[in-house]
Structure formats: structure tokens, C-alpha cells
Scaffold this active site. Structure first.
Site: not given
Length: 311
Positions: A156, A264-266
């Protein structure tokens, strides 16, 4: 960027530079402070406005404003609305777009990017890839195969967070439009229109109050190009290795990172574990450099005193 005050005279948390404030001697934009009550008032007021009015207000309020998007439906609606605003005031500077190419997007997503560039020819698109690589093969030669599986925090950060941070720094980004909505569920259910996040970046979520059905209806009515994967059961499209079609009755983003607790991806999280590790390592390195410099100063001072005594 911006600052948000706990109260007058309190420690500043974050903020943005105002284009209407007086310039500093260095030519940089000075800082405008937002109190929490002010931010709350703005969110309460903006929540009653239509997305296009939020976009219009944002354009005349925030300097160094960009749109970040992976060309999901909400981002496409924002893009189309901004193009309409541009026609209203053609002399105004357009909003540039930032796209993070992780090198693991579906081919359908990359095809959509080309369609968007053809449809909205006035868009200035900034594409950012993981640092030092241009292809998937180069990425895997540098970081190993299936990094997303073996070390998802590292993935990420390397594929998304670091390129985003680099884009913000390169372009002096103060505020961004995002495609997040409350109806997407998970951590987004209480989403504000305006957020001031770690580091002072301002995030504006102009379609926060819209449902998936409203977004989809706008896309159809305005003949906006969209990702062909949506015709195959996908609703939220990310990297091919972590995105699946959504089943009937599931949340819109249920196909992302399925089978994990991840939502969430970060990019929209606070500093990831891997990013925190890098931050602490950099802080330690700087501390060690400072200590070494001080030691050199002490050695030179002792040498000087020896010379004086000898003389």
C-alpha cells in the site's frame, strides 16, 4: 496547506495556505487557520448544497486544488461536473487530475483512462507510478512478486501512499477532490464534506451524500464513459488482485479485499504501519546525523582550546 485550531492560541493541527492572504517575503502563501467550530459550520452548510455548488465554492476558495481519482463512478461524476463548470467560466484555470497507476490496474481501467482523455481533452492528467519503476516487471524485480500478499502494508505504501505523497509535493497540492461517499459504508458512513487530515491536506468529498443509484443515474443521463467491469458485477474497482464482483445485497465496496478486515488502501487512512516505520527510521537517521555534527563541533572546540593554551 491548512491549519485547524482547537481554540484561539492553541496548538495548530493542520490547515491550508489562503490565496487571498498577504504573501510572505519568500513568496509563499501564508497560512489560514480554521477553528473546529468554523469547520463544523462549513460542513453543516455545504451538506445542504448540490455537488456542483460544492465544486463551484471549492474552486474559488482553495488554492492549489486538484482532483484525485482512479476513475470510479463518483470520480467520473466529479470530472464531468467540473467540465461543466469550466464551460461556465472558460477563463478560469481548470482543475488538474492526479491518477495513481499502481501497475496493477485492470486493463479495463486503463482503457477507460484513454476514453476519458479523448472525451475531456482539456484535462491535464498527472500520472504517478511507484517510485523508480514503470512496469509491473520492474516493480516485481525491485520488490518481489505478490508484494500485496506477503506484505500488504508495504505494498500500500509503495504502490499508493508514496506516489500520492510525491504527487502532492511535486505539484504543491493544498486540497483535493475525492470520490468517497457515505453510502459506500465501512469507515465512510460519517464522512464530512471537508476534512483536514494529517499533514494539513484538505480533502473535499463533494458527492458524500449521494447514493450509488444517484451516481449511476448521473453517469447514464450524461453519457459519461465508465469502466466496463461495472457491467460484470463490479461496483468499486481497484487493483485486479484485490477486487471482485459484488453479490446482490452486499455493500458497494464488499468486493475490495474480500475475506479480510481491510476497507481502505492506505491513502485515506492515517499513517500506515509501514509508513510509520519509515517515518521513525528517518527521524532516527536525522537524530544520529545531528549527534554526529555536534560531536564534530565539540572536537573542533577542544582543538581550538588546545591551540590557545599552547600559544
Amino acid at each position: 496547506m491548512g491549519h485547524q485550531d482547537e481554540s484561539v492560541g492553541s496548538t495548530l493541527e493542520s490547515g491550508y495556505a489562503s490565496g487571498t492572504s498577504s504573501s510572505s517575503s519568500s513568496g509563499e502563501l501564508p497560512t489560514l487557520h480554521l477553528t473546529k467550530p468554523h469547520l463544523k459550520f462549513l460542513n453543516s452548510t455545504l451538506n445542504d448544497l448540490a455537488p456542483i455548488d460544492i465544486l463551484r465554492w471549492s474552486k474559488i476558495t482553495f488554492p492549489n486544488l486538484y482532483q484525485t481519482t482512479a476513475f470510479g463512478l463518483t470520480g467520473l461524476v466529479t470530472l464531468d461536473l467540473l467540465s461543466k463548470l469550466q464551460k461556465e467560466t472558460p477563463s478560469a484555470a481548470p482543475i488538474d487530475v492526479i491518477f495513481l497507476d499502481t501497475l496493477y490496474h485492470f486493463q479495463e481501467t486503463l482503457d477507460l483512462v484513454e476514453k476519458i482523455k479523448a472525451r475531456y481533452s482539456n484535462i491535464n492528467l498527472h500520472v504517478y507510478k511507484p517510485e523508480g519503476v514503470n512496469t509491473t516487471a520492474e516493480f516485481e524485480a525491485k520488490h518481489g512478486a505478490e508484494l500485496w500478499k506477503h506484505n500488504p502494508d508495504n505494498y500500500d505504501y509503495t504502490a499508493k501512499v508514496e506516489p500520492a505523497q510525491r504527487a502532492y509535493a511535486d505539484l504543491s497540492v493544498a486540497a483535493i477532490f475525492t470520490g468517497r461517499r457515505r453510502s459506500q459504508g465501512a469507515k465512510r458512513e460519517s464522512l464530512d464534506i471537508i476534512e483536514i487530515v494529517e499533514g494539513g491536506l484538505i480533502k473535499i468529498n463533494p458527492l458524500a451524500s449521494w447514493s450509488f443509484a444517484q451516481v449511476q443515474e448521473y453517469i447514464k443521463e450524461n453519457n459519461v464513459p465508465y469502466n466496463e467491469l461495472l457491467n460484470r458485477g463490479y461496483k468499486s474497482v481497484g487493483d485486479w488482485h484485490s477486487t471482485e464482483p459484488v453479490k446482490e445485497g452486499e455493500d458497494e465496496r464488499a468486493g475490495r479485499w474480500k475475506g479480510t478486515a481491510k476497507t481502505e488502501c492506505g491513502i485515506h487512512n492515517k499513517r500506515s504501519k509501514y509508513a510509520q516505520f519509515l517515518y521513525e527510521a528517518e527521524q532516527k537517521r536525522q537524530q544520529q546525523e545531528l549527534v554526529a555534527m555536534l560531536e564534530q563541533v565539540e572536537i573542533k572546540q577542544e582543538h581550538f582550546e588546545d591551540i590557545v593554551v599552547t600559544a
